[in-house]
Design a protein around this motif. Sequence first.
Motif, short mmCIF file in Angstrom:
data_model
loop_
_atom_site.label_atom_id
_atom_site.label_comp_id
_atom_site.label_asym_id
_atom_site.label_seq_id
_atom_site.Cartn_x
_atom_site.Cartn_y
_atom_site.Cartn_z
N LEU A 197 -138.01 5.15 -10.26
CA LEU A 197 -137.53 5.98 -11.36
C LEU A 197 -138.31 7.28 -11.32
O LEU A 197 -139.53 7.29 -11.54
CB LEU A 197 -137.75 5.26 -12.70
N GLY A 201 -138.39 11.97 -11.25
CA GLY A 201 -138.25 13.12 -12.13
C GLY A 201 -139.55 13.86 -12.34
O GLY A 201 -139.66 14.70 -13.22
N THR A 202 -140.57 13.53 -11.55
CA THR A 202 -141.84 14.25 -11.65
C THR A 202 -142.38 14.57 -10.25
O THR A 202 -141.89 14.03 -9.26
CB THR A 202 -142.92 13.37 -12.33
N TYR A 227 -132.59 9.59 -10.62
CA TYR A 227 -132.75 10.72 -11.55
C TYR A 227 -131.91 10.47 -12.79
O TYR A 227 -130.86 9.82 -12.70
CB TYR A 227 -132.22 12.00 -10.90
N ARG A 270 -130.69 15.07 -15.76
CA ARG A 270 -131.02 16.05 -16.81
C ARG A 270 -130.84 17.48 -16.35
O ARG A 270 -130.61 18.38 -17.15
CB ARG A 270 -132.51 15.90 -17.21
N ARG A 307 -129.70 7.98 -6.68
CA ARG A 307 -128.65 7.79 -7.68
C ARG A 307 -128.97 8.70 -8.87
O ARG A 307 -130.15 8.95 -9.14
CB ARG A 307 -128.54 6.34 -8.10
N GLY A 366 -128.13 9.63 -13.07
CA GLY A 366 -127.45 9.27 -14.32
C GLY A 366 -128.06 8.03 -14.95
O GLY A 366 -128.74 7.25 -14.27
N PHE A 374 -128.43 4.30 -16.76
CA PHE A 374 -127.93 2.98 -16.34
C PHE A 374 -127.05 2.35 -17.41
O PHE A 374 -126.33 1.39 -17.15
CB PHE A 374 -129.13 2.05 -16.07
N GLY A 375 -127.19 2.87 -18.64
CA GLY A 375 -126.45 2.25 -19.76
C GLY A 375 -127.36 1.33 -20.55
O GLY A 375 -127.06 0.17 -20.80
N ALA A 399 -140.91 10.54 -21.00
CA ALA A 399 -139.62 9.83 -20.83
C ALA A 399 -139.80 8.42 -21.37
O ALA A 399 -139.68 7.42 -20.65
CB ALA A 399 -139.23 9.82 -19.36
N GLN A 442 -138.15 6.50 -23.55
CA GLN A 442 -137.02 5.55 -23.66
C GLN A 442 -136.79 4.86 -22.31
O GLN A 442 -136.62 3.64 -22.25
CB GLN A 442 -135.74 6.32 -24.06
N MET A 443 -136.85 5.65 -21.24
CA MET A 443 -136.64 5.07 -19.90
C MET A 443 -137.74 4.04 -19.62
O MET A 443 -137.47 2.95 -19.12
CB MET A 443 -136.67 6.17 -18.84
N ASN A 451 -137.16 0.86 -21.64
CA ASN A 451 -136.03 0.10 -21.08
C ASN A 451 -136.42 -0.60 -19.78
O ASN A 451 -136.05 -1.75 -19.53
CB ASN A 451 -134.85 1.03 -20.78
P1 NAP Z 1 -135.85 9.49 -21.77
O1 NAP Z 1 -135.60 10.17 -23.06
O2 NAP Z 1 -136.95 8.50 -21.65
O3 NAP Z 1 -134.52 8.73 -21.26
C1 NAP Z 1 -133.32 8.73 -22.01
C2 NAP Z 1 -132.29 8.07 -21.12
O4 NAP Z 1 -132.09 8.86 -19.95
C3 NAP Z 1 -132.76 6.72 -20.58
O5 NAP Z 1 -132.61 5.69 -21.53
C4 NAP Z 1 -131.85 6.58 -19.38
O6 NAP Z 1 -130.50 6.34 -19.77
C5 NAP Z 1 -131.86 7.99 -18.82
N1 NAP Z 1 -132.93 8.20 -17.83
C6 NAP Z 1 -134.15 8.76 -18.02
N2 NAP Z 1 -134.82 8.85 -16.85
C7 NAP Z 1 -134.01 8.32 -15.91
C8 NAP Z 1 -134.12 8.11 -14.50
N3 NAP Z 1 -135.21 8.52 -13.81
N4 NAP Z 1 -133.07 7.51 -13.85
C9 NAP Z 1 -131.97 7.13 -14.53
N5 NAP Z 1 -131.78 7.30 -15.86
C10 NAP Z 1 -132.80 7.88 -16.53
O7 NAP Z 1 -136.02 10.56 -20.59
P2 NAP Z 1 -136.19 12.17 -20.68
O8 NAP Z 1 -137.42 12.49 -21.42
O9 NAP Z 1 -134.88 12.72 -21.13
O10 NAP Z 1 -136.45 12.50 -19.15
C11 NAP Z 1 -135.34 12.45 -18.26
C12 NAP Z 1 -135.86 12.64 -16.86
O11 NAP Z 1 -136.53 13.89 -16.76
C13 NAP Z 1 -136.85 11.56 -16.48
O12 NAP Z 1 -136.51 11.07 -15.21
C14 NAP Z 1 -138.18 12.25 -16.46
O13 NAP Z 1 -139.03 11.77 -15.44
C15 NAP Z 1 -137.80 13.69 -16.18
N6 NAP Z 1 -138.74 14.62 -16.82
C16 NAP Z 1 -138.89 14.55 -18.16
C17 NAP Z 1 -139.81 15.40 -18.77
C18 NAP Z 1 -140.02 15.35 -20.25
O14 NAP Z 1 -140.81 16.16 -20.76
N7 NAP Z 1 -139.34 14.46 -20.95
C19 NAP Z 1 -140.57 16.29 -17.98
C20 NAP Z 1 -140.38 16.31 -16.59
C21 NAP Z 1 -139.46 15.46 -16.02
P3 NAP Z 1 -129.86 4.85 -19.92
O15 NAP Z 1 -130.45 4.30 -21.20
O16 NAP Z 1 -128.38 5.08 -19.99
O17 NAP Z 1 -130.29 4.05 -18.72
#
Ligand code: NAP
Length: 253
Positions: free
Chosen positions: A7, A9-10, A39, A42, A54, A56, A58-59, A84, A86-87, A90
């Motif tokens: 998983l 995104g960093t 990913y 986002r 992949r 998006g 997962f649901g 992140a 919530q991820m 989950n």
């Molecule tokens: P989040 O609020 O924890 O996640 C919300 C939903 O987005 C999750 O429940 C999941 O959807 C989906 N999701 C998040 N990361 C995912 C991944 N790597 N692969 C597949 N689905 C993912 O996450 P967020 O803060 O929006 O961050 C989203 C992505 O951006 C993450 O991968 C994170 O590493 C990256 N990122 C975030 C930040 C930040 O400040 N938040 C900074 C840099 C990078 P479902 O419930 O449908 O599975």
Amino acid sequence: MTKLLLLGGTTEASGLAAHLAETWVAEDPVAGRQAVFSYAGRTARPAQQPLPCRVGGFGGVAGLVDYLRREGITHVVDATHPFAAQMSRNAVLAAAEAGADLVAYERPAWGAQPGDSWSHVADIDAAVAALPDAGARVFLAIGKQHVAAFATKPDNHYLLRLVDAPEAPLALPDASVIVARGPFAAADDAALMRQHNITHVVAKNAGGSGAEAKLIAARSLGLPVVMIERPALPARRVLGSVPEVMRWLDHGA
Ligand code: NAP
Ligand code: 3Y8
């Protein structure tokens, strides 16, 4: 057969993906090892990865359990951003239900250095409350998802840095936008802050190197930083380096 879901995104996730592709997956020609990078979707053009990828959600937990079972995932490395949450929540629940092993691969939080003037806040709303009601010039580098929260203090000027150009007008009447993707350099961030007469910096305690430049720049300019601390995450095993992750993958150590 070991099949890994990474998983991402960093910066750290990208570094681990490169190592896995160059060594771990390549080492086992009979494909006894596989890894897939995930990913959230986002950003418009996530960085390319050297692993099958992949994009998006997962649901929710149920969707992730189905994915883990359908794909025969035996190991999960949660290398998502510390915010992140919530991820990460989950992933802990779904891996337990699907019987996959999980570790988090996470960088340590930043600590204030000599010369820093940080105020620690719990979340985005507390960051807004910590700012002056008017007249401040605030560097906001916390992503587009959280910009609207600052609309309750419209009489400040906001400089936003976003990965993608905003599709809709911003909720802030007095703002300018920079579209840029990290990692960033401290000297560039210092020049940017001087150019925009920034008086305050708001940051998430991301840790790592990709988002650190603005803190180094703020220190050099003597600017106050409103530091948003990390959300609480469920108990899970947290590793801090690629060698630790590889030891865990190969030996469960
Ligand atoms: P989040 O609020 O924890 O996640 C919300 C939903 O987005 C999750 O429940 C999941 O959807 C989906 N999701 C998040 N990361 C995912 C991944 N790597 N692969 C597949 N689905 C993912 O996450 P967020 O803060 O929006 O961050 C989203 C992505 O951006 C993450 O991968 C994170 O590493 C990256 N990122 C975030 C930040 C930040 O400040 N938040 C900074 C840099 C990078 P479902 O419930 O449908 O599975
Ligand atoms: C997910 C994957 C790499 C990875 C680079 C790191 C560092 C540069 C700095 C500033 C701070 C911010 C933001 C930031 C940085 C790294 C790393 C990091 C901060 C990509 C990426 C994905 C995202 C999502 C994106 C968020 C946003 C956050 C911008 C890839 C480029 C502010 C967080 O709606 C949105 O546009 C959402 C944007 C989530 C914060 C948020 O909550 O809104 N990261 N950033 C893509 C996906 O999963 O689909 O494309 O490479 C990764 C990186 N962003 O190897 O080069 O390791 O964190 N990303 C923060 O940390 O403060 C910018 O400007 O100083």
